[in-house]
Scaffold this motif. Structure first.
Motif, mmCIF file in Angstrom:
data_model
loop_
_atom_site.group_PDB
_atom_site.id
_atom_site.type_symbol
_atom_site.label_atom_id
_atom_site.label_comp_id
_atom_site.label_asym_id
_atom_site.label_seq_id
_atom_site.Cartn_x
_atom_site.Cartn_y
_atom_site.Cartn_z
ATOM 1 N N LYS A 1 77.919 14.440 5.984
ATOM 2 C CA LYS A 1 77.579 14.408 7.422
ATOM 3 C C LYS A 1 76.068 14.513 7.620
ATOM 4 O O LYS A 1 75.491 13.780 8.429
ATOM 5 C CB LYS A 1 78.266 15.575 8.165
ATOM 6 C CG LYS A 1 79.699 15.330 8.500
ATOM 7 C CD LYS A 1 80.230 16.270 9.577
ATOM 8 C CE LYS A 1 80.164 17.722 9.152
ATOM 9 N NZ LYS A 1 80.828 18.634 10.095
ATOM 10 N N ALA A 2 75.453 15.426 6.901
ATOM 11 C CA ALA A 2 74.010 15.625 7.048
ATOM 12 C C ALA A 2 73.247 14.390 6.571
ATOM 13 O O ALA A 2 72.296 13.949 7.233
ATOM 14 C CB ALA A 2 73.567 16.866 6.273
ATOM 15 N N TYR A 3 73.653 13.833 5.426
ATOM 16 C CA TYR A 3 72.995 12.626 4.919
ATOM 17 C C TYR A 3 73.131 11.477 5.912
ATOM 18 O O TYR A 3 72.167 10.758 6.177
ATOM 19 C CB TYR A 3 73.580 12.197 3.572
ATOM 20 C CG TYR A 3 73.188 13.075 2.404
ATOM 21 C CD1 TYR A 3 71.898 13.556 2.248
ATOM 22 C CD2 TYR A 3 74.131 13.421 1.443
ATOM 23 C CE1 TYR A 3 71.551 14.352 1.172
ATOM 24 C CE2 TYR A 3 73.801 14.220 0.357
ATOM 25 C CZ TYR A 3 72.503 14.687 0.225
ATOM 26 O OH TYR A 3 72.170 15.470 -0.834
ATOM 27 N N ARG A 4 74.327 11.313 6.463
ATOM 28 C CA ARG A 4 74.559 10.241 7.430
ATOM 29 C C ARG A 4 73.650 10.432 8.650
ATOM 30 O O ARG A 4 73.028 9.476 9.131
ATOM 31 C CB ARG A 4 76.031 10.227 7.860
ATOM 32 C CG ARG A 4 76.454 8.929 8.508
ATOM 33 C CD ARG A 4 77.967 8.838 8.764
ATOM 34 N NE ARG A 4 78.771 9.143 7.585
ATOM 35 C CZ ARG A 4 79.581 10.220 7.475
ATOM 36 N NH1 ARG A 4 79.706 11.056 8.470
ATOM 37 N NH2 ARG A 4 80.274 10.418 6.372
ATOM 38 N N ALA A 5 73.554 11.668 9.128
ATOM 39 C CA ALA A 5 72.696 11.947 10.296
ATOM 40 C C ALA A 5 71.231 11.664 9.965
ATOM 41 O O ALA A 5 70.495 11.111 10.796
ATOM 42 C CB ALA A 5 72.879 13.394 10.737
ATOM 43 N N MET A 6 70.806 12.013 8.760
ATOM 44 C CA MET A 6 69.406 11.770 8.371
ATOM 45 C C MET A 6 69.133 10.272 8.243
ATOM 46 O O MET A 6 68.078 9.792 8.673
ATOM 47 C CB MET A 6 69.096 12.483 7.055
ATOM 48 C CG MET A 6 69.184 13.998 7.156
ATOM 49 S SD MET A 6 68.013 14.679 8.331
ATOM 50 C CE MET A 6 66.611 14.868 7.291
#
Length: 170
Positions: free
Chosen positions: A155-160
């Protein structure tokens, strides 16, 4: 005058010569005076009509030699730096004001993206990517399973990635 006579004139006028060398701008006047003394010791002997003037000329020539050597070293360093693609001696290593503003914008965008995924996912991302803690250790710290850590990281990678894409398009 032989070298022993020149040495006597040097010793008698040492302080005057030191002041003269300092007036030429030598920060290391004592070193230069010592170098002058060594040159007197190794100079060929022979008659010298005006020994004090001769010593002043020698001191001045030493300063000129030192100045040329410093200039040559700076030129050599600058050319080497330019040839090797290193930083220029004429430019600051500090980022420009524009780069600082851009970096701050990107950091704010990244922070906003992390906040959008939730507190736990953002904390897990920071702990793993920034602090360098392995995923298993992060899972143990947060009391969650390894698959939960992996999901939060996704999720964090996708948001970044989305934040970077939005920034690049703007």
């Amino acid at each position: 005058m032989d070298s022993s006579g020149l040495e006597a004139v040097f010793l008698a006028n040492r302080n005057t010569l030191l002041r003269f060398i300092r007036s030429l701008g030598a920060g290391d006047a004592e070193d230069l005076l010592q170098e002058l003394w060594v040159r007197i010791q190794t100079a060929p002997t022979g008659p010298i009509a005006s020994p004090l003037s001769y010593l002043y000329r020698m001191a001045n020539n030493l300063m000129l030699d030192r100045h040329r050597a410093v200039r040559q070293a700076e030129k050599r360093d600058r050319e080497w730096t330019e040839a090797t693609g290193g930083p220029s001696l004429d430019r600051s290593e500090e980022p420009s004001a524009e780069r600082v503003v851009i970096a701050r914008e990107q950091a704010a965008l990244a922070e906003s993206a992390l906040q959008s995924v939730g507190t736990r996912a953002a904390a897990i991302f920071r702990r793993h990517r920034i602090d360098g803690v392995e995923q298993r250790a992060v899972a143990a710290e947060f009391g969650v399973s390894l698959s939960t850590v992996e999901g939060d990281l996704r999720k964090a990678y996708r948001a970044m990635i989305d934040a970077k894409r939005r920034y690049d398009e703007a």
